[in-house]
Design a protein around this motif. Sequence first.
Motif, PDB file in Angstrom:
ATOM      1  N   LYS A   2       3.498   4.200   9.177  1.00 41.30           N
ATOM      2  CA  LYS A   2       3.433   3.585  10.495  1.00 41.30           C
ATOM      3  C   LYS A   2       3.469   2.077  10.358  1.00 41.30           C
ATOM      4  N   ASP A   3       2.589   1.570   9.422  1.00 42.81           N
ATOM      5  CA  ASP A   3       2.506   0.109   9.225  1.00 42.81           C
ATOM      6  C   ASP A   3       3.861  -0.442   8.781  1.00 42.81           C
ATOM      7  N   ALA A   4       4.528   0.281   7.869  1.00 42.31           N
ATOM      8  CA  ALA A   4       5.809  -0.198   7.332  1.00 42.31           C
ATOM      9  C   ALA A   4       6.876  -0.245   8.443  1.00 42.31           C
ATOM     10  N   LEU A   5       6.843   0.796   9.311  1.00 40.64           N
ATOM     11  CA  LEU A   5       7.809   0.830  10.420  1.00 40.64           C
ATOM     12  C   LEU A   5       7.572  -0.349  11.357  1.00 40.64           C
ATOM     13  N   ALA A   6       6.274  -0.631  11.528  1.00 46.13           N
ATOM     14  CA  ALA A   6       5.953  -1.693  12.471  1.00 46.13           C
ATOM     15  C   ALA A   6       6.084  -3.068  11.856  1.00 46.13           C
ATOM     16  N   ALA A   7       5.507  -3.220  10.623  1.00 47.43           N
ATOM     17  CA  ALA A   7       5.400  -4.582  10.068  1.00 47.43           C
ATOM     18  C   ALA A   7       6.243  -4.814   8.829  1.00 47.43           C
ATOM     19  N   GLY A   8       6.965  -3.815   8.342  1.00 51.70           N
ATOM     20  CA  GLY A   8       7.815  -4.006   7.163  1.00 51.70           C
ATOM     21  C   GLY A   8       7.165  -3.433   5.908  1.00 51.70           C
ATOM     22  N   GLU A   9       5.822  -3.406   5.865  1.00 52.13           N
ATOM     23  CA  GLU A   9       5.167  -2.777   4.699  1.00 52.13           C
ATOM     24  C   GLU A   9       3.812  -2.206   5.134  1.00 52.13           C
ATOM     25  N   GLY A  10       3.370  -1.235   4.367  1.00 49.22           N
ATOM     26  CA  GLY A  10       2.080  -0.611   4.702  1.00 49.22           C
ATOM     27  C   GLY A  10       1.363  -0.141   3.429  1.00 49.22           C
ATOM     28  N   TYR A  11       0.064  -0.148   3.524  1.00 50.62           N
ATOM     29  CA  TYR A  11      -0.702   0.208   2.320  1.00 50.62           C
ATOM     30  C   TYR A  11      -1.882   1.095   2.712  1.00 50.62           C
ATOM     31  N   ASP A  12      -2.139   2.085   1.925  1.00 46.41           N
ATOM     32  CA  ASP A  12      -3.284   2.948   2.249  1.00 46.41           C
ATOM     33  C   ASP A  12      -3.811   3.616   0.976  1.00 46.41           C
ATOM     34  N   VAL A  13      -5.089   3.927   1.042  1.00 47.05           N
ATOM     35  CA  VAL A  13      -5.700   4.662  -0.085  1.00 47.05           C
ATOM     36  C   VAL A  13      -6.359   5.884   0.527  1.00 47.05           C
ATOM     37  N   ARG A  14      -6.080   7.044  -0.020  1.00 44.60           N
ATOM     38  CA  ARG A  14      -6.669   8.264   0.531  1.00 44.60           C
ATOM     39  C   ARG A  14      -7.200   9.122  -0.607  1.00 44.60           C
ATOM     40  N   LEU A  15      -8.211   9.853  -0.230  1.00 46.55           N
ATOM     41  CA  LEU A  15      -8.753  10.798  -1.215  1.00 46.55           C
ATOM     42  C   LEU A  15      -7.732  11.888  -1.431  1.00 46.55           C
ATOM     43  N   SER A  16      -7.514  12.223  -2.645  1.00 45.17           N
ATOM     44  CA  SER A  16      -6.510  13.255  -2.864  1.00 45.17           C
ATOM     45  C   SER A  16      -7.176  14.618  -2.871  1.00 45.17           C
ATOM     46  N   GLN A  17      -6.359  15.666  -2.834  1.00 44.56           N
ATOM     47  CA  GLN A  17      -6.935  17.015  -2.791  1.00 44.56           C
ATOM     48  C   GLN A  17      -7.813  17.260  -4.017  1.00 44.56           C
ATOM     49  N   THR A  18      -7.390  16.738  -5.127  1.00 48.28           N
ATOM     50  CA  THR A  18      -8.168  16.927  -6.357  1.00 48.28           C
ATOM     51  C   THR A  18      -9.437  16.083  -6.214  1.00 48.28           C
ATOM     52  N   VAL A  19     -10.575  16.750  -6.448  1.00 40.83           N
ATOM     53  CA  VAL A  19     -11.866  16.068  -6.239  1.00 40.83           C
ATOM     54  C   VAL A  19     -11.987  14.860  -7.147  1.00 40.83           C
ATOM     55  N   GLY A  20     -12.482  13.799  -6.560  1.00 43.25           N
ATOM     56  CA  GLY A  20     -12.793  12.630  -7.382  1.00 43.25           C
ATOM     57  C   GLY A  20     -11.594  11.790  -7.717  1.00 43.25           C
ATOM     58  N   ARG A  21     -10.440  12.007  -7.007  1.00 46.27           N
ATOM     59  CA  ARG A  21      -9.284  11.157  -7.302  1.00 46.27           C
ATOM     60  C   ARG A  21      -8.792  10.495  -6.016  1.00 46.27           C
ATOM     61  N   HIS A  22      -8.245   9.295  -6.145  1.00 52.47           N
ATOM     62  CA  HIS A  22      -7.726   8.531  -5.023  1.00 52.47           C
ATOM     63  C   HIS A  22      -6.223   8.368  -5.173  1.00 52.47           C
ATOM     64  N   THR A  23      -5.545   8.467  -4.050  1.00 52.39           N
ATOM     65  CA  THR A  23      -4.095   8.201  -4.121  1.00 52.39           C
ATOM     66  C   THR A  23      -3.807   6.920  -3.351  1.00 52.39           C
ATOM     67  N   TYR A  24      -3.071   6.004  -4.018  1.00 52.87           N
ATOM     68  CA  TYR A  24      -2.712   4.709  -3.419  1.00 52.87           C
ATOM     69  C   TYR A  24      -1.268   4.816  -2.933  1.00 52.87           C
ATOM     70  N   TYR A  25      -1.040   4.359  -1.708  1.00 56.26           N
ATOM     71  CA  TYR A  25       0.304   4.441  -1.130  1.00 56.26           C
ATOM     72  C   TYR A  25       0.789   3.048  -0.779  1.00 56.26           C
ATOM     73  N   TYR A  26       2.040   2.782  -1.085  1.00 58.16           N
ATOM     74  CA  TYR A  26       2.645   1.532  -0.623  1.00 58.16           C
ATOM     75  C   TYR A  26       4.004   1.888  -0.008  1.00 58.16           C
ATOM     76  N   ALA A  27       4.154   1.488   1.264  1.00 56.94           N
ATOM     77  CA  ALA A  27       5.424   1.836   1.955  1.00 56.94           C
ATOM     78  C   ALA A  27       6.190   0.549   2.317  1.00 56.94           C
ATOM     79  N   LEU A  28       7.500   0.558   2.115  1.00 60.46           N
ATOM     80  CA  LEU A  28       8.303  -0.654   2.341  1.00 60.46           C
ATOM     81  C   LEU A  28       9.530  -0.260   3.193  1.00 60.46           C
ATOM     82  N   ARG A  29       9.723  -1.050   4.281  1.00 61.18           N
ATOM     83  CA  ARG A  29      10.889  -0.707   5.137  1.00 61.18           C
ATOM     84  C   ARG A  29      12.137  -1.319   4.512  1.00 61.18           C
ATOM     85  N   LEU A  30      13.141  -0.406   4.338  1.00 63.37           N
ATOM     86  CA  LEU A  30      14.410  -0.887   3.741  1.00 63.37           C
ATOM     87  C   LEU A  30      15.286  -1.474   4.847  1.00 63.37           C
TER      88      LEU A  30
END
Length: 563
Positions: free
Chosen positions: A101-129
């Motif tokens: 959403k952020d990338a669509l709106a502002a060109g880039e977006g970043y988020d960190v979410r808990l992953s399904q596997t317990v005790g792990r975090h997934t980092y996301y970086y999105a870039l609008r081409l």
Amino acid sequence: MSKRIFISMSLLALLTILLSVVALTFIMFQQLSEDMERELKNQALYLRVGVSESGADYLAQIKGEDRESRITLIDPQGNVLFDNRAPAETMENHGDRPEVKDALAAGEGYDVRLSQTVGRHTYYYALRLDDGNILRVASTTDSAIAALANSAPVIAAIVLLILGVALVYAKHRTKRIVRPINDIDLENPIENDVYDELAPLLTRIHQQKNSIDRQIQELKRRRQQFDEITENMAEGLVVMDDAGNILSINKSALRFLGRDSEQREIARQIEDENIHLSVLNRNLSLQKMVNTALTEGPVKEIFQVEEKRYQVRATPIIEEGRTRGAILLILDVTEQIRSEQIRKEFTANVSHELKTPLTAISGYAELMRDGKVEQQDVSRFAGKIYDESAGLIALVEDIIRLSQLDEKNVPSEMEKVDLLDLAMKVKEKLDPLAKLKKVRMEVVGDRVEISGVPKLIEEMLANLCDNAIKYNKENGSVRIVVAEEDGAAILSVEDTGIGIPAEHHSRIFERFYRVDKSHSKQTGGTGLGLSIVKHIAGFHNAHIEMDSVPDKGTRIAVKFPNL
Ligand code: ADP
């Protein structure tokens, strides 16, 4: 104290280590997150170049490479066009993902979410081409807690190691902190150079120590005074607590209670422990007296211990209405009782001694009054009356003399007395009597001077010589010897008379004691001569020695000490 310091230091060390580990882990994790974001962004930027040149095929190209990151290409509607981990058609719409959403709106977006596997975090970086699609790069890593949990064994090992070092150090420091306190010289508190914080305490200790020292000195001084007074008392003094334990006992009391020889041992024991009166003396009446004093009030009794008589007075010590203990005052009344006894016997004897001659006198006088005496016998009867009266006068004189000596009612001015001169004088006076009895008298010896009452010593010597003449034989002799021996002056009277049987030796100095009553009477004896001698000797602190062998003679010597 050192234990508490050690425990506190150890706990502090443990807490510090644990907090440091946790804090460090979180700081490092924070750092990791930032690095991750930067890394993902870089990757996306690189991938953007590739995608703008070769389109989605570029992504398909790198699909095969074993990349850690997940790369997804999403169209502006959220449909997944490409994913390097799963077939794109199986994947749901990604349009609602925050980074997209952020990338669509502002060109880039970043988020960190808990992953399904317990005790792990997934980092996301999105870039609008440029074509409007969104390129998303994701990477999964451990959460801070998981990272911590994963490294737990290593961390634990490090913590233990640090803790071990901390404990050793804490122990060492504790010792160093406590040592100066242990080394404080409490005898001289203010001379210690310890921690400044202890200065007020040490000053206080110093002041209190001084005050205690002063009090102890004062108590010691009083105790010493008390001991000095009681030790020199002729009376026995025992102070007890309310259970009958001895708190203090003086020398005389120990002597009276028959424990004279163990004095020191007992004094030491009394200082160390409680010693009950019954341990010193088993006399039940004494125990009873103490109990009565403790429960009822003062009591006084006379006890007989072997030859001795003691008057014991038990008085309770009462303080603020409560009985705190008792005091025993023990007096040796042996002499007092004996002299009372002697006085009683003496009175009875005097009456008897007076009665006999008086009865005789009155008998003779009665006969003469009634004319029952022949004219030629009158002079003989008068002679008898005269003799009896003379005896009576001598007796009364001796009684008066003895009572004067008893009452110390005699001249007592001490003077230098030359014993040889005195002996000559007595010999001269008694020579006529000696001649009458056909006894020879002589004086031998050295010139010895003593300090005494001349009149009394003369009287004593006259009495001894009188006996020596009276109890002599015809043609016997009397020798007065003056000598000096071992620093003592000796005045002795030796005779060659009838002597005194051994069984009478101990008694002839008693009042009215005669070996042979009729002989004594015949010779005008009163039975008091030697009592007077004994008294006068005692008055001069002199000591009497007697040797006598029946039929051979008698020697009575008076030894004057301390020339
Ligand atoms: P007394 O007046 O009877 O002489 P003393 O007290 O002088 O009394 O003496 C007591 C007794 O001791 C005398 O009665 C006598 O039996 C005995 N006695 C004293 N001196 C002598 C002596 N020198 N020789 C023998 N007997 C003595």
